[in-house]
Design a protein around this motif. Structure first.
Motif, PDB file in Angstrom:
ATOM      1  N   GLY A   1       0.783  -1.207   0.000  1.00 45.61           N
ATOM      2  CA  GLY A   1       0.000   0.000   0.000  1.00 45.61           C
ATOM      3  C   GLY A   1       0.826   1.273   0.000  1.00 45.61           C
ATOM      4  N   GLY A   2       2.121   1.195  -0.378  1.00 48.54           N
ATOM      5  CA  GLY A   2       2.940   2.393  -0.436  1.00 48.54           C
ATOM      6  C   GLY A   2       3.604   2.757   0.876  1.00 48.54           C
ATOM      7  N   ARG A   3       3.501   1.906   1.906  1.00 46.33           N
ATOM      8  CA  ARG A   3       4.124   2.174   3.201  1.00 46.33           C
ATOM      9  C   ARG A   3       5.360   1.311   3.359  1.00 46.33           C
ATOM     10  NH1 ARG A   3       0.654   3.673   7.563  1.00 46.33           N
ATOM     11  NH2 ARG A   3       2.624   4.463   8.358  1.00 46.33           N
ATOM     12  N   VAL A   4       6.339   1.817   4.108  1.00 48.23           N
ATOM     13  CA  VAL A   4       7.558   1.067   4.409  1.00 48.23           C
ATOM     14  C   VAL A   4       7.477   0.594   5.853  1.00 48.23           C
ATOM     15  CG1 VAL A   4      10.061   1.203   4.665  1.00 48.23           C
ATOM     16  CG2 VAL A   4       8.943   2.357   2.760  1.00 48.23           C
ATOM     17  N   PHE A   5       7.767  -0.685   6.068  1.00 45.34           N
ATOM     18  CA  PHE A   5       7.767  -1.269   7.400  1.00 45.34           C
ATOM     19  C   PHE A   5       9.154  -1.802   7.714  1.00 45.34           C
ATOM     20  CE2 PHE A   5       3.428  -1.354   6.046  1.00 45.34           C
ATOM     21  CZ  PHE A   5       2.690  -1.149   7.192  1.00 45.34           C
ATOM     22  N   ILE A   6       9.636  -1.531   8.913  1.00 43.93           N
ATOM     23  CA  ILE A   6      10.894  -2.087   9.398  1.00 43.93           C
ATOM     24  C   ILE A   6      10.574  -2.880  10.650  1.00 43.93           C
ATOM     25  CG2 ILE A   6      13.185  -1.602  10.325  1.00 43.93           C
ATOM     26  CD1 ILE A   6      13.269   0.870   8.566  1.00 43.93           C
ATOM     27  N   ASN A   7      10.846  -4.178  10.594  1.00 48.47           N
ATOM     28  CA  ASN A   7      10.531  -5.078  11.704  1.00 48.47           C
ATOM     29  C   ASN A   7       9.084  -4.939  12.153  1.00 48.47           C
ATOM     30  OD1 ASN A   7      13.182  -6.042  11.681  1.00 48.47           O
ATOM     31  ND2 ASN A   7      13.846  -4.446  13.080  1.00 48.47           N
ATOM     32  N   GLY A   8       8.164  -4.803  11.189  1.00 49.28           N
ATOM     33  CA  GLY A   8       6.740  -4.746  11.480  1.00 49.28           C
ATOM     34  C   GLY A   8       6.196  -3.379  11.850  1.00 49.28           C
ATOM     35  N   THR A   9       7.053  -2.376  11.947  1.00 53.12           N
ATOM     36  CA  THR A   9       6.625  -1.030  12.311  1.00 53.12           C
ATOM     37  C   THR A   9       6.670  -0.122  11.089  1.00 53.12           C
ATOM     38  OG1 THR A   9       7.501  -1.323  14.545  1.00 53.12           O
ATOM     39  CG2 THR A   9       7.079   0.938  13.834  1.00 53.12           C
ATOM     40  N   ALA A  10       5.556   0.563  10.812  1.00 51.78           N
ATOM     41  CA  ALA A  10       5.490   1.473   9.660  1.00 51.78           C
ATOM     42  C   ALA A  10       6.308   2.727   9.938  1.00 51.78           C
ATOM     43  CB  ALA A  10       4.049   1.859   9.379  1.00 51.78           C
ATOM     44  N   LEU A  11       7.049   3.178   8.923  1.00 55.62           N
ATOM     45  CA  LEU A  11       7.802   4.425   9.045  1.00 55.62           C
ATOM     46  C   LEU A  11       6.890   5.621   8.809  1.00 55.62           C
ATOM     47  CD1 LEU A  11      11.083   3.739   7.011  1.00 55.62           C
ATOM     48  CD2 LEU A  11      10.752   3.665   9.476  1.00 55.62           C
ATOM     49  N   ASN A  12       7.151   6.707   9.520  1.00 50.22           N
ATOM     50  CA  ASN A  12       6.476   7.978   9.268  1.00 50.22           C
ATOM     51  C   ASN A  12       7.351   8.717   8.266  1.00 50.22           C
ATOM     52  OD1 ASN A  12       5.205  10.415   9.221  1.00 50.22           O
ATOM     53  ND2 ASN A  12       5.757  10.991  11.296  1.00 50.22           N
ATOM     54  N   GLU A  13       6.908   8.813   7.029  1.00 54.47           N
ATOM     55  CA  GLU A  13       7.700   9.417   5.965  1.00 54.47           C
ATOM     56  C   GLU A  13       6.974  10.614   5.371  1.00 54.47           C
ATOM     57  OE1 GLU A  13      10.157   6.189   3.751  1.00 54.47           O
ATOM     58  OE2 GLU A  13       8.051   5.564   3.820  1.00 54.47           O
ATOM     59  N   SER A  14       6.856  11.670   6.133  1.00 57.86           N
ATOM     60  CA  SER A  14       6.134  12.862   5.674  1.00 57.86           C
ATOM     61  C   SER A  14       6.802  13.534   4.483  1.00 57.86           C
ATOM     62  CB  SER A  14       6.000  13.862   6.825  1.00 57.86           C
ATOM     63  OG  SER A  14       7.275  14.208   7.318  1.00 57.86           O
ATOM     64  N   TYR A  15       8.065  13.227   4.229  1.00 53.10           N
ATOM     65  CA  TYR A  15       8.829  13.822   3.134  1.00 53.10           C
ATOM     66  C   TYR A  15       8.579  13.152   1.787  1.00 53.10           C
ATOM     67  CZ  TYR A  15      11.513   9.806   4.630  1.00 53.10           C
ATOM     68  OH  TYR A  15      11.869   8.547   5.004  1.00 53.10           O
ATOM     69  N   VAL A  16       7.916  12.005   1.772  1.00 51.07           N
ATOM     70  CA  VAL A  16       7.712  11.252   0.536  1.00 51.07           C
ATOM     71  C   VAL A  16       6.663  11.922  -0.332  1.00 51.07           C
ATOM     72  CG1 VAL A  16       6.895   9.066  -0.428  1.00 51.07           C
ATOM     73  CG2 VAL A  16       8.445   9.061   1.511  1.00 51.07           C
ATOM     74  N   LEU A  17       7.015  12.119  -1.598  1.00 48.69           N
ATOM     75  CA  LEU A  17       6.075  12.654  -2.582  1.00 48.69           C
ATOM     76  C   LEU A  17       5.251  11.480  -3.107  1.00 48.69           C
ATOM     77  CD1 LEU A  17       5.043  14.956  -4.347  1.00 48.69           C
ATOM     78  CD2 LEU A  17       6.900  14.455  -5.937  1.00 48.69           C
ATOM     79  N   ASP A  18       3.994  11.431  -2.752  1.00 50.08           N
ATOM     80  CA  ASP A  18       3.138  10.306  -3.130  1.00 50.08           C
ATOM     81  C   ASP A  18       1.858  10.823  -3.770  1.00 50.08           C
ATOM     82  OD1 ASP A  18       1.978   7.802  -3.423  1.00 50.08           O
ATOM     83  OD2 ASP A  18       1.248   7.760  -1.369  1.00 50.08           O
ATOM     84  N   ARG A  19       1.831  10.791  -5.068  1.00 54.28           N
ATOM     85  CA  ARG A  19       0.623  11.183  -5.798  1.00 54.28           C
ATOM     86  C   ARG A  19      -0.164   9.924  -6.113  1.00 54.28           C
ATOM     87  NH1 ARG A  19       4.530  14.700  -8.772  1.00 54.28           N
ATOM     88  NH2 ARG A  19       4.214  16.784  -7.949  1.00 54.28           N
ATOM     89  N   ARG A  20      -1.325   9.787  -5.473  1.00 53.53           N
ATOM     90  CA  ARG A  20      -2.130   8.576  -5.639  1.00 53.53           C
ATOM     91  C   ARG A  20      -2.409   8.251  -7.101  1.00 53.53           C
ATOM     92  NH1 ARG A  20      -4.105   5.995  -1.543  1.00 53.53           N
ATOM     93  NH2 ARG A  20      -4.094   6.884   0.529  1.00 53.53           N
TER      94      ARG A  20
END
Length: 72
Positions: A1-20
């Protein structure tokens, strides 16, 4: 779904440019990967249009030539 997980925890990536409207399955979905000691998984901040580790794999530490800076 466009999210990055490290060891099961989603990263907060407010800097990512994500145009749906630009999302494609090959840029938002991938199998879980185990990253080895001394390896790095690189992702661009424009994920829908980045050439990064999703395509060319992990990067060994020996390939880094300089230091990263957090200043923008």
């Amino acid at each position: 779904g466009g999210r990055v997980f490290i060891n099961g925890t989603a990263l907060n990536e407010s800097y990512v440019l994500d145009r749906r409207e630009e999302r494609k399955p090959e840029t938002t979905e991938m199998e879980e990967r185990l990253i080895g000691e001394g390896e790095f998984f690189m992702l661009g901040d424009n994920r829908n249009n980045s050439s990064d580790s999703r395509y060319w794999g992990q990067v060994p530490r020996s390939h880094f030539l300089g230091k990263a800076s957090g200043a923008l």
